[in-house]
Structure formats: structure tokens, C-alpha cells
Design a protein around this motif. Structure first.
Motif, short mmCIF file in Angstrom:
data_model
loop_
_atom_site.label_atom_id
_atom_site.label_comp_id
_atom_site.label_asym_id
_atom_site.label_seq_id
_atom_site.Cartn_x
_atom_site.Cartn_y
_atom_site.Cartn_z
N VAL A 85 138.44 -27.19 67.04
CA VAL A 85 139.83 -27.04 67.43
C VAL A 85 140.74 -26.51 65.66
O VAL A 85 140.38 -27.08 64.48
N TYR A 87 144.57 -27.46 63.26
CA TYR A 87 145.30 -28.58 63.15
C TYR A 87 146.31 -27.76 61.93
O TYR A 87 146.11 -27.03 61.57
N ARG A 94 148.82 -35.72 60.81
CA ARG A 94 148.33 -33.82 61.88
C ARG A 94 148.43 -34.12 62.74
O ARG A 94 147.69 -35.34 63.53
N GLU A 95 148.49 -32.85 63.63
CA GLU A 95 149.07 -32.61 65.14
C GLU A 95 147.76 -31.29 65.87
O GLU A 95 147.89 -30.60 64.97
N LYS A 96 147.69 -31.93 66.25
CA LYS A 96 146.99 -30.64 67.32
C LYS A 96 147.76 -29.34 67.52
O LYS A 96 149.00 -29.58 68.21
N ASN A 98 148.13 -26.36 69.64
CA ASN A 98 147.76 -25.42 70.81
C ASN A 98 148.48 -24.00 71.15
O ASN A 98 149.61 -23.45 70.74
N ALA A 102 144.65 -21.19 68.10
CA ALA A 102 143.86 -22.72 68.88
C ALA A 102 143.08 -21.76 69.91
O ALA A 102 142.59 -21.64 70.67
N HIS A 106 139.47 -21.44 70.34
CA HIS A 106 138.69 -23.04 71.74
C HIS A 106 138.45 -22.11 72.96
O HIS A 106 137.51 -22.21 73.78
N GLN A 351 147.20 -25.36 57.32
CA GLN A 351 146.39 -25.50 59.25
C GLN A 351 145.53 -25.56 58.88
O GLN A 351 144.59 -24.27 57.52
N ASN A 356 134.34 -30.44 66.17
CA ASN A 356 134.79 -31.90 66.43
C ASN A 356 132.97 -32.70 66.44
O ASN A 356 132.71 -31.95 67.31
N GLU A 385 146.41 -42.25 72.78
CA GLU A 385 145.46 -41.34 71.96
C GLU A 385 143.65 -41.47 72.78
O GLU A 385 143.10 -40.35 72.61
#
Length: 440
Positions: A85, A87, A94-96, A98, A102, A106, A351, A356, A385
């Protein structure tokens, strides 16, 4: 010097000394730019990977040993299966991220290779040859567009003018890449931080023993389970001796194929076993010991090599924790830091990539549900979440807010609470100031 001449180690030492002297002179006279080392020539002659058991250990034939095959596939497959992932750091945490990089990390690193296949082959190279390499292709705007796996056997790592570079031979062409263009993960480096050590070739004695045991077991059962033997008797000529040897070998094979329980011998002849049969040489115990040796090489609990000889319900669970805390965590951290350094640069603070480890619980539904419920009740996760972690759509509203059990109170307010369940004798009512204190 042995009784029968120089030993194998003495021959190897002499060859290395002679070749080193000759090639150093050749390199300096013919072409100083061409790196020539004695180790390459010794490996070419087939002396580099010879173990004390007499087996020549290479990556390919070492993978023919079941514990080595299982260890490499288990570790590389487990690490490749972890969610990768990207971030972005924000003022609220923090935010993911996309899309873009990314999605490359992924989903697919290029139009030919999925992210899982890239990481699986990358870690396969790390756990066999000792090093994994990947070239980073960037666009004109310096954004990462593709990741291309490199064959570590075709690369040479050098330091020129104090800077590390990678010389990659692709057929007739040779490419030179800067260190910032190559994702490089080594199982263990030499003191010069350039060369690497292979876990298989560094432990060639243990792997060679495993290969010898595997071959011996295969030959033993191929011979119908009959250990090597000597046929004694009144042989009148060398020809009779040769014929009797051939006839007995054929008779043993036919007995094994047709499952005969007896062999017929000529009058006056006798069979005497030589060597040691598997029971006396403790073949089964030795194979179990080899599993433990291979597990030690990779810091892997034996239970993950399908060895439950000493496994119980409690210690198997502890070995699972050992795998995560002491093996997977450090490997994941090494991979993450290499990605962050090469993809974003040394001074990046916006970044970062993270594997995970919670992905290991993907097959444990009960543990996931219990963990999510506890996190929601203690105000660590919102229900939405938790739903996102389970790939379920958000419901919005109150599900997007943090919740906590209402019975929880600040510890310094507990003595001010009135007694309960006693009617009028429950104590005096709280005034407005006390109510405000309790409500924060």
C-alpha cells in the motif's frame, strides 16, 4: 598431503592461487577495464559449489531438496501475498493513495507482470541466489512508469569514483544503471557492501548433505529396498564372476518389480551385505535433522516446512508468532525501506510504501472480526473504516464517527459518582457544577 596424493581442498587452493596470479597479470596487460577474478574461473571449472559430501551444489539442484523448495516458496509467496500500500502523510495523519504508482505497486508493475508475480520472483532470487534486482523506468517528468525485473546473474555491482552502479549484460548489449535506478535487496552483503552471499551456496555443506541423503534414499528404493551386497562363492574364472554379478543385479530388479519375496542362489554361493542400510544409518532421523538445518538457514520455524515432529497446539501457535515477529517483519522492513529510498529519494517525507502484515489474517475470519469489534468499541476505528478493511462499502452517518463504551469515566471522577440501586438513600444529587465536571 594425503597418503593417496593431494586432497580436494589442497587442489582447490592451488588452482585458486595459480589462476589469481595469472589473471591479475592478464587483466592488467590486456584490458584493465574487464573485471576478472579467480572466483569466476573456479566456479566455471565446477569447483566453487562442491560440498564435502561430494555433491556439486547449484541453485537448481538445491531446489530439488524438498525442505529447500518448501522454505523458498513459503517465504517468497508469503511476502508477495502481503498487501503493498502507498500512503501519503497529511496534517490529520495518513491517507491511502490510489492510482499512479499505487496501482503499479498493488496491481501490475508493467504490462506483462502482475505485482504478485514480480514480488514472488524478486524474493525467489533473494532466498536462492541471495539478491533481487529491479530496474525503475521513469517518464520524462521523472514519474515511475514501469518496474522491470532484472536477472541478478547477469548483473555486476561496481563502485566507480565512489558511486555504486550496476552493469547489466542483456545479450550483446551492456547497460549501466545508477544506484538510484535499481531496487536492490540482498539477503546478506559482504563488508564492501557490493557483493552478496547466497544462503544456499554459503551453506553448501548442509545442502550437499541433504542432496546426498535424497539421492541415497532414491537409489535404495530403486534397488528394491536391498542394500549393496557382495556375492561370494566358488567362481572359477573372471567371466563367471562378471556373469554372476549381472545375473544377481537383474534378479534383484525382477524381484522388486514382481514383488517376489525370495531369491534363488547357485549352490555354494552366499550374499553378504556391505555398507549400512537406512535403518542403521538412521536415514529417517537424518532427513528430519536436515529439515531443521534448512529451517535454521532461513530463520524459519520447522512447522512451516511441514515438520510437526515436536509440534503441539501451544508451541505451534508460538512458532506462528515467531515467524511474524522475527522473520517476516525484518524482511518486510528491508523491502519497504529499499522501495522508499529508490522510488522517492533520500529526503522524501510525504509518501511511503508499506507491506500490511495484517494481510496474514485474511484466512482467519474469526480473529479479524474480533479485532475489528474491539477496535470499534475502544474508539480506534470507525465502523466504516472496519468495513473498508473488509472490502465492504461505507454506510455513512454515525458509522463514520468514532465510538466508545459509555461506562468509561475519567479515573479522577470515579469517587464522585453516586451510589446506585438504593432509592432515596442513594445519596445526594449532583449539583450543576459536578455534572459539568463529569461531562468534561
Amino acid at each position: 598431503m594425503g597418503i593417496f596424493g593431494p586432497s580436494r581442498r589442497e587442489i582447490e587452493s592451488a588452482v585458486q592461487t595459480a589462476v589469481t596470479a595469472a589473471l591479475e597479470q592478464r587483466a592488467s596487460i590486456e584490458d584493465p577495464k574487464v573485471p576478472i577474478s579467480a572466483s569466476n574461473i573456479v566456479e566455471f571449472l565446477g569447483l566453487h559449489g562442491i560440498s564435502a559430501s561430494g555433491k556439486r551444489v547449484t541453485i537448481d539442484n538445491a531446489l530439488g531438496v524438498p525442505p529447500v523448495w518448501a522454505a523458498v516458496n513459503f517465504l517468497s509467496g508469503t511476502l508477495a501475498g502481503l498487501p503493498c500500500v502507498l500512503y501519503r502523510k497529511t496534517g490529520k495523519g495518513r491517507e491511502k493513495v490510489n492510482g499512479g504508482l499505487a496501482a503499479i505497486l498493488h496491481d501490475a508493475v508493467n504490462e506483462e507482470t502482475s505485482s504478485f508475480d514480480w514480488r514472488k520472483s524478486f524474493f525467489d532470487a533473494v532466498f536462492t541466489g541471495g539478491r533481487g534486482l529491479t530496474f525503475i523506468e521513469r517518464s520524462a517528468s521523472r514519474k515511475v512508469s514501469n518496474l522491470w525485473p532484472l536477472d541478478p546473474t547477469k548483473a555486476t555491482v561496481k563502485r566507480v569514483d565512489g558511486r555504486k552502479s550496476y552493469e547489466y549484460r542483456d545479450g550483446r548489449r551492456t547497460h549501466v544503471y545508477a544506484a538510484s535506478e535499481v531496487i536492490d535487496m540482498a539477503y546478506m552483503l559482504h563488508s564492501d557492501l557490493l557483493r552478496h552471499r547466497s544462503p544456499i551456496l554459503t551453506n553448501k555443506e548442509a545442502v550437499g548433505l541433504a542432496m546426498a541423503v535424497t539421492d541415497y534414499g532414491a537409489k535404495f528404493f530403486n534397488n528394491g529396498g536391498v542394500p549393496p551386497f557382495v556375492l561370494t562363492g566358488p567362481f572359477n574364472s573372471p567371466g563367471a564372476l562378471a556373469r554372476s554379478s549381472t545375473d544377481m543385479e537383474q534378479a534383484v530388479r525382477e524381484a522388486a518389480e514382481k514383488r517376489k519375496l525370495a531369491l534363488s542362489l547357485p549352490t555354494g554361493h552366499e550374499i553378504k551385505s556391505i555398507g549400512a542400510d537406512p535403518e542403521k544409518s538412521q536415514l529417517v532421523e537424518l532427513q528430519r535433522f536436515i529439515i531443521e538445518q534448512i529451517a535454521r538457514i532461513y530463520s524459519l520455524p520447522p512447522v512451516f516446512l511441514q515438520d510437526l515432529t515436536h509440534g503441539t497446539f501451544s508451541n505451534t501457535e508460538q512458532q506462528d508468532l515467531h515467524l511474524t515477529k522475527h522473520t517476516l517483519t525484518r524482511l518486510a522492513k528491508q523491502f519497504e525501506q529499499e522501495l522508499n529510498l529508490k522510488l522517492f529519494g533520500r529526503w522524501n517525507n510525504r509518501q511511503y510504501v508499506e507491506l500490511n502484515l495484517d494481510g496474514l489474517l485474511r484466512g482467519d475470519f474469526k480473529s479479524r472480526m474480533e479485532g475489528n469489534a474491539r477496535a470499534i468499541q475502544t474508539g480506534q476505528l470507525t465502523p466504516d473504516e472496519a468495513r473498508e478493511m473488509e472490502n465492504r462499502p461505507a454506510t455513512g452517518g454515525a458509522a463514520g464517527e468514532l465510538h466508545m463504551q459509555g461506562a468509561m469515566m475519567p479515573i479522577d471522577k470515579l469517587g464522585q459518582l453516586p451510589a446506585r440501586g438504593l432509592g432515596d438513600s442513594a445519596g445526594p444529587a449532583l449539583d450543576d457544577d459536578q455534572k459539568d465536571d463529569l461531562n468534561g
